[in-house]
Design a protein around this motif. Sequence first.
Motif, short mmCIF file in Angstrom:
data_model
loop_
_atom_site.label_atom_id
_atom_site.label_comp_id
_atom_site.label_asym_id
_atom_site.label_seq_id
_atom_site.Cartn_x
_atom_site.Cartn_y
_atom_site.Cartn_z
N LEU A 170 -12.84 -4.17 10.07
CA LEU A 170 -11.75 -4.41 11.00
C LEU A 170 -12.09 -3.90 12.40
N SER A 171 -11.43 -4.46 13.40
CA SER A 171 -11.67 -4.05 14.79
C SER A 171 -11.17 -2.64 15.04
N ARG A 172 -10.04 -2.27 14.40
CA ARG A 172 -9.46 -0.93 14.56
C ARG A 172 -9.29 -0.34 13.16
N LYS A 173 -10.33 0.33 12.68
CA LYS A 173 -10.38 0.78 11.29
C LYS A 173 -9.24 1.72 10.90
N ASP A 174 -8.83 2.59 11.81
CA ASP A 174 -7.87 3.64 11.43
C ASP A 174 -6.56 3.58 12.20
N GLU A 175 -6.13 2.39 12.58
CA GLU A 175 -4.87 2.25 13.30
C GLU A 175 -3.69 2.38 12.33
N CYS A 176 -2.66 3.11 12.74
CA CYS A 176 -1.46 3.30 11.91
C CYS A 176 -0.71 1.99 11.74
N CYS A 177 -0.15 1.78 10.55
CA CYS A 177 0.61 0.55 10.27
C CYS A 177 2.05 0.63 10.77
N GLY A 178 2.50 1.86 11.10
CA GLY A 178 3.86 2.01 11.60
C GLY A 178 4.89 2.42 10.58
N PHE A 179 4.48 2.55 9.31
CA PHE A 179 5.45 2.92 8.28
C PHE A 179 5.97 4.34 8.52
N GLY A 180 5.12 5.32 8.35
CA GLY A 180 5.46 6.69 8.70
C GLY A 180 6.65 7.28 7.96
N GLY A 181 6.89 6.86 6.72
CA GLY A 181 8.01 7.43 5.97
C GLY A 181 9.35 7.09 6.60
N THR A 182 10.11 8.11 6.96
CA THR A 182 11.43 7.87 7.56
C THR A 182 11.33 7.34 8.99
N PHE A 183 10.14 7.35 9.58
CA PHE A 183 9.94 6.80 10.94
C PHE A 183 10.33 5.33 10.99
N CYS A 184 10.03 4.57 9.92
CA CYS A 184 10.32 3.14 9.92
C CYS A 184 11.82 2.87 9.88
N VAL A 185 12.60 3.89 9.53
CA VAL A 185 14.06 3.76 9.52
C VAL A 185 14.65 4.17 10.86
N THR A 186 14.17 5.30 11.39
CA THR A 186 14.73 5.83 12.64
C THR A 186 14.19 5.11 13.87
N GLU A 187 12.98 4.53 13.77
CA GLU A 187 12.38 3.81 14.90
C GLU A 187 11.92 2.43 14.44
N GLU A 188 12.87 1.66 13.96
CA GLU A 188 12.56 0.37 13.32
C GLU A 188 11.75 -0.57 14.21
N ALA A 189 12.16 -0.75 15.45
CA ALA A 189 11.49 -1.72 16.33
C ALA A 189 10.03 -1.36 16.58
#
Length: 245
Positions: A170-189
């Motif tokens: 991949l071009s960015r091997k270790d980029e975060c997917c954005g899930f982050g546990g409760t992060f995906c709830v509090t910062e949905e966008a």
Amino acid sequence: MKIGLFIPCYVDQFYPKVAIATYELLQKLGCDVRFPIKQTCCGQPMANSGYEHLTKGCDTNFIANFSEFDYIVCPSGSCVLHVKEHLHDENNEALASQMRKRVFELTEFITDILKIEMIPGNFPHKVGMHQSCHGQRGLKLSQMTELNAPFFSKPEQLLSKIKGINLVSLSRKDECCGFGGTFCVTEEAISVKMGQDRIKDHEDHQVEYITGGDMSCLMHLEGILKRQKSPIKIIHIAEILNATI
């Protein structure tokens, strides 16, 4: 070697096939695997939300269910990291400390403890590997690209042993997917946009499957893929390894 199979609550509820694949895989690799039926959540969601002081019941239950095993193995880097860093018992801290050292993420256990050198079987598909943040930065399952150091990846090491697999770089091997546990709830966008960016990298490499060691990250990506009506499929690394052996 007596193995306690530690299954995260979201895997138990939404992706039981990943738990079954992990169980079968460890059996095929010669392990005596047991699933403690009274295990529950490890307490990570509460701790992530700032309520670690409310996880004592989770700690007590975890110790009661897993203290007898030589190793505790889990197909989730985030849950393993939580237990490794936060498992405590005010009545027997020595035992809790000892157990923290016996908890392993699945690919870490296969490469470092079982030291598997060969994976028989065939998986003739183009696959992209998503390395979750907890696994990479917490458990050191793979090297971080910002460091001037030789690259390694324990999950990719296992996948590369499989015949027929086309594991893309991949071009960015270790980029975060954005899930982050409760992060995906509090910062949905923000979470969704990060997930879309992660998927775009896999789409650019025309993969058939996105795999990884954390079903939580894969669940997040799967939701976006389904909404985009993408043909790319999600598959946990345990499912690939179990299917090929």
